[in-house]
Design a protein around this motif. Structure first.
Motif, PDB file in Angstrom:
ATOM      1  N   VAL A  70       0.816  -1.210   0.000  1.00 49.18           N
ATOM      2  CA  VAL A  70       0.000   0.000   0.000  1.00 49.18           C
ATOM      3  C   VAL A  70       0.853   1.265   0.000  1.00 49.18           C
ATOM      4  O   VAL A  70       0.319   2.366  -0.058  1.00 49.18           O
ATOM      5  CB  VAL A  70      -0.951   0.017   1.221  1.00 49.18           C
ATOM      6  N   ARG A  71       2.188   1.114   0.048  1.00 44.88           N
ATOM      7  CA  ARG A  71       3.059   2.296   0.070  1.00 44.88           C
ATOM      8  C   ARG A  71       4.448   1.946  -0.442  1.00 44.88           C
ATOM      9  O   ARG A  71       4.884   0.793  -0.343  1.00 44.88           O
ATOM     10  CB  ARG A  71       3.169   2.843   1.491  1.00 44.88           C
ATOM     11  N   ILE A  72       5.096   2.937  -0.993  1.00 41.44           N
ATOM     12  CA  ILE A  72       6.498   2.782  -1.388  1.00 41.44           C
ATOM     13  C   ILE A  72       7.335   2.891  -0.121  1.00 41.44           C
ATOM     14  O   ILE A  72       7.247   3.883   0.611  1.00 41.44           O
ATOM     15  CB  ILE A  72       6.904   3.868  -2.405  1.00 41.44           C
ATOM     16  N   VAL A 121       2.094   0.097  -6.612  1.00 43.25           N
ATOM     17  CA  VAL A 121       2.862   0.416  -5.400  1.00 43.25           C
ATOM     18  C   VAL A 121       3.995  -0.592  -5.141  1.00 43.25           C
ATOM     19  O   VAL A 121       3.854  -1.490  -4.305  1.00 43.25           O
ATOM     20  CB  VAL A 121       1.952   0.498  -4.150  1.00 43.25           C
ATOM     21  N   PRO A 122       5.115  -0.446  -5.833  1.00 47.73           N
ATOM     22  CA  PRO A 122       6.256  -1.330  -5.553  1.00 47.73           C
ATOM     23  C   PRO A 122       6.849  -1.035  -4.175  1.00 47.73           C
ATOM     24  O   PRO A 122       6.735   0.084  -3.667  1.00 47.73           O
ATOM     25  CB  PRO A 122       7.256  -0.968  -6.669  1.00 47.73           C
ATOM     26  N   ASP A 123       7.475  -2.042  -3.588  1.00 47.56           N
ATOM     27  CA  ASP A 123       8.156  -1.829  -2.303  1.00 47.56           C
ATOM     28  C   ASP A 123       9.352  -0.899  -2.475  1.00 47.56           C
ATOM     29  O   ASP A 123       9.612  -0.041  -1.627  1.00 47.56           O
ATOM     30  CB  ASP A 123       8.659  -3.165  -1.734  1.00 47.56           C
ATOM     31  N   VAL A 124      10.084  -1.108  -3.558  1.00 45.02           N
ATOM     32  CA  VAL A 124      11.307  -0.345  -3.824  1.00 45.02           C
ATOM     33  C   VAL A 124      11.136   0.411  -5.133  1.00 45.02           C
ATOM     34  O   VAL A 124      10.826  -0.200  -6.170  1.00 45.02           O
ATOM     35  CB  VAL A 124      12.535  -1.280  -3.918  1.00 45.02           C
ATOM     36  N   GLN A 145       5.377   7.986   2.757  1.00 48.05           N
ATOM     37  CA  GLN A 145       5.530   6.826   3.639  1.00 48.05           C
ATOM     38  C   GLN A 145       6.843   6.079   3.412  1.00 48.05           C
ATOM     39  O   GLN A 145       7.018   4.962   3.895  1.00 48.05           O
ATOM     40  CB  GLN A 145       4.345   5.865   3.435  1.00 48.05           C
ATOM     41  N   VAL A 146       7.764   6.705   2.683  1.00 52.09           N
ATOM     42  CA  VAL A 146       9.074   6.080   2.444  1.00 52.09           C
ATOM     43  C   VAL A 146       9.819   5.938   3.775  1.00 52.09           C
ATOM     44  O   VAL A 146       9.944   6.899   4.537  1.00 52.09           O
ATOM     45  CB  VAL A 146       9.900   6.914   1.446  1.00 52.09           C
ATOM     46  N   GLU A 147      10.321   4.734   4.047  1.00 52.95           N
ATOM     47  CA  GLU A 147      11.066   4.464   5.279  1.00 52.95           C
ATOM     48  C   GLU A 147      12.561   4.695   5.102  1.00 52.95           C
ATOM     49  O   GLU A 147      13.249   5.078   6.050  1.00 52.95           O
ATOM     50  CB  GLU A 147      10.869   3.003   5.713  1.00 52.95           C
ATOM     51  N   MET A 148      13.047   4.426   3.900  1.00 45.84           N
ATOM     52  CA  MET A 148      14.493   4.435   3.681  1.00 45.84           C
ATOM     53  C   MET A 148      14.802   5.138   2.367  1.00 45.84           C
ATOM     54  O   MET A 148      14.182   4.852   1.332  1.00 45.84           O
ATOM     55  CB  MET A 148      15.017   2.999   3.654  1.00 45.84           C
ATOM     56  N   LEU A 149      15.760   6.053   2.413  1.00 42.14           N
ATOM     57  CA  LEU A 149      16.178   6.816   1.229  1.00 42.14           C
ATOM     58  C   LEU A 149      17.640   6.509   0.943  1.00 42.14           C
ATOM     59  O   LEU A 149      18.486   6.550   1.848  1.00 42.14           O
ATOM     60  CB  LEU A 149      15.997   8.313   1.481  1.00 42.14           C
ATOM     61  N   ILE A 150      17.936   6.191  -0.316  1.00 42.32           N
ATOM     62  CA  ILE A 150      19.310   5.884  -0.728  1.00 42.32           C
ATOM     63  C   ILE A 150      19.678   6.786  -1.896  1.00 42.32           C
ATOM     64  O   ILE A 150      18.957   6.837  -2.902  1.00 42.32           O
ATOM     65  CB  ILE A 150      19.462   4.404  -1.129  1.00 42.32           C
TER      66      ILE A 150
END
Length: 441
Positions: A70-72, A121-124, A145-150
């Motif tokens: 439901v979110r990236i 809505v892909p995970d990554v 709702q992104v948890e991790m940014l690279i």
């Protein structure tokens, strides 16, 4: 062994399936703190395995029971389409035994098709800044709702003018819990500003010094008289060097097309890659080089980052890159992961100062090389041509000539009289001294 890391068993299974055995130095340094959730600022040389150093901790974070998407959850930003596509392949390889899904957003692809992918809505999500901003503006992308940014190759993104886009994209990830920033160079003030804005109490890992890059790559220069002379040198090198695959870098798209035309006319099987090519042609060029359908690629700096090709062991700088960092990235296409390679730069009179500044930046001196069959008249600045030995010979000749023309001095017993000079010459040779010579008895 990768089993020393606190990674999920399905990821370790993928690592074993891909025949990854010993972690590289950057993986050893970055994976443990990344798995713990630390923000990282990592500088590691190109070809050192830094993609796996952020992909494995990222996937480990996402592991869990399968559930509706439901979110990236992760956003990976990269400077070029080619690097984004390569990163997508790496993510898919390492996640092959998981339920994690990835998506790609870059320029050159159908906007509506990308919108449909985003609705799933892909995970990554992996992408380049420009096209991601377009989707934000169109309302088809939600990063809240992104948890991790690279950020990979953040310095290159800044060089390409994406500073405002990066700030916008990072500000959209308001709920992120971890940020990783990887690069092959330390960058400048712009990168330090980005680091200060997006990283929270980061761990700084610097795994190489600039001057130590590409230890397995020999670096040579060959002087040339003009562009036509450079073209002949390129043809000679491609015909006489031993290599599996080669990239020839130019600074402009026009020069890339011109050189490509010259090579095709000389029956050299080659492809050309630059920003004016559409996505289909760019992908075809790289695929043919990877698969061995062609051995030679003529390219601008669009291929200097993210292009990982097995067997690429020759890089020719037709034009000298405009900075030391770009030189590092170009020659980084060869000599990867401890392999051997050869990097040759062709130097005209207007390239010499730039080449010298890059030598100083890298704290290295490139090997000088002469091809006898194509030796030109330009061999570097005139004041550098004479070696110490040659100068010594010249001084000896000058002294001998002076002695030959000088009249012998009369001996003390000689009855002849000579006129006394009116004064001595000062040490600086500019004015006579007033003190008279004593009379000769």
């Amino acid at each position: 062994m990768f089993s020393q890391f606190a990674l999920h068993e399905r990821l370790l299974k993928a690592v074993a399936e891909l025949n990854f055995t010993e972690p590289t130095p950057v993986q050893l340094a970055a994976i443990p703190p990344a798995v713990e959730g630390r923000d990282l600022r990592v500088t590691a040389q190109t070809g050192s395995g830094k993609t796996a150093a952020f992909v494995l901790p990222m996937l480990n974070r996402l592991m869990g029971r399968a559930q509706p998407r439901v979110r990236i959850r992760v956003l990976i930003l990269l400077p070029t389409r080619e690097l984004a596509q390569q990163t997508l392949r790496e993510v898919e390889r390492f996640s092959q035994f998981t339920f994690i899904k990835s998506g790609l957003i870059t320029g050159g692809e159908d906007f509506k098709v990308q919108g449909a992918m985003l609705r799933k809505v892909p995970d990554v999500l992996i992408g380049t800044p420009g096209r991601l901003i377009e989707h934000l503006n169109a309302g088809t992308l939600d990063l809240k709702q992104v948890e991790m940014l690279i950020l990979d190759e953040a310095d290159r993104m800044l060089d390409m003018g994406f500073a405002e886009d990066l700030e916008r994209l990072t500000s959209e990830c308001v709920n992120r819990q971890q940020t990783l920033l990887f690069s092959a160079t330390s960058g400048g003030n712009g990168l330090r500003d980005i680091v200060g804005k997006v990283l929270r109490d980061p761990l700084h890992l610097k795994l190489n010094l600039v001057g130590e890059l590409n230890e397995g790559t020999r670096q040579q220069i060959i002087t040339a008289d003009d562009m036509a002379h450079k073209e002949r040198l390129v043809q000679w090198l491609l015909a006489n060097e031993t290599y599996q695959k080669a990239i020839i870098f130019t600074n402009t798209r026009v020069q890339a097309d011109r050189l490509y035309g010259r090579l095709v006319a000389a029956e050299v099987k080659a492809f050309v890659l630059h920003g004016d090519k559409d996505q289909k042609d760019r992908k075809l060029a790289i695929d043919r080089l990877r698969q061995g359908g062609t051995r030679v690629l003529v390219a601008t700096d669009v291929a200097a980052r993210g292009l990982d090709v097995d067997g690429l062991d020759l890089v020719i700088n037709f034009d000298m890159p405009r900075s030391g960092d770009e030189y590092v990235h170009r020659i980084g296409r060869t000599g990867r992961a401890g392999g051997e390679g050869l990097a040759i730069s062709l130097i005209c009179h207007n390239d010499w100062n730039l080449m010298s500044s890059i030598e100083r930046y890298l704290k290295q001196r490139f090997e000088r090389r002469v091809i006898k069959d194509l030796k030109g008249s330009y061999q570097g600045p005139k004041n550098l041509k004479a070696s110490g030995k040659a100068v010594g010979v010249k001084k000896k000749k000058t002294a001998a000539k002076k002695n030959a023309t000088q009249k012998p001095k009369p001996s003390a017993k000689s009855p002849s009289k000579r006129k006394q000079p009116s004064g001595l010459i000062s040490q600086d040779g500019l004015a006579p001294l007033k003190r008279k010579l004593p009379a000769v008895e």
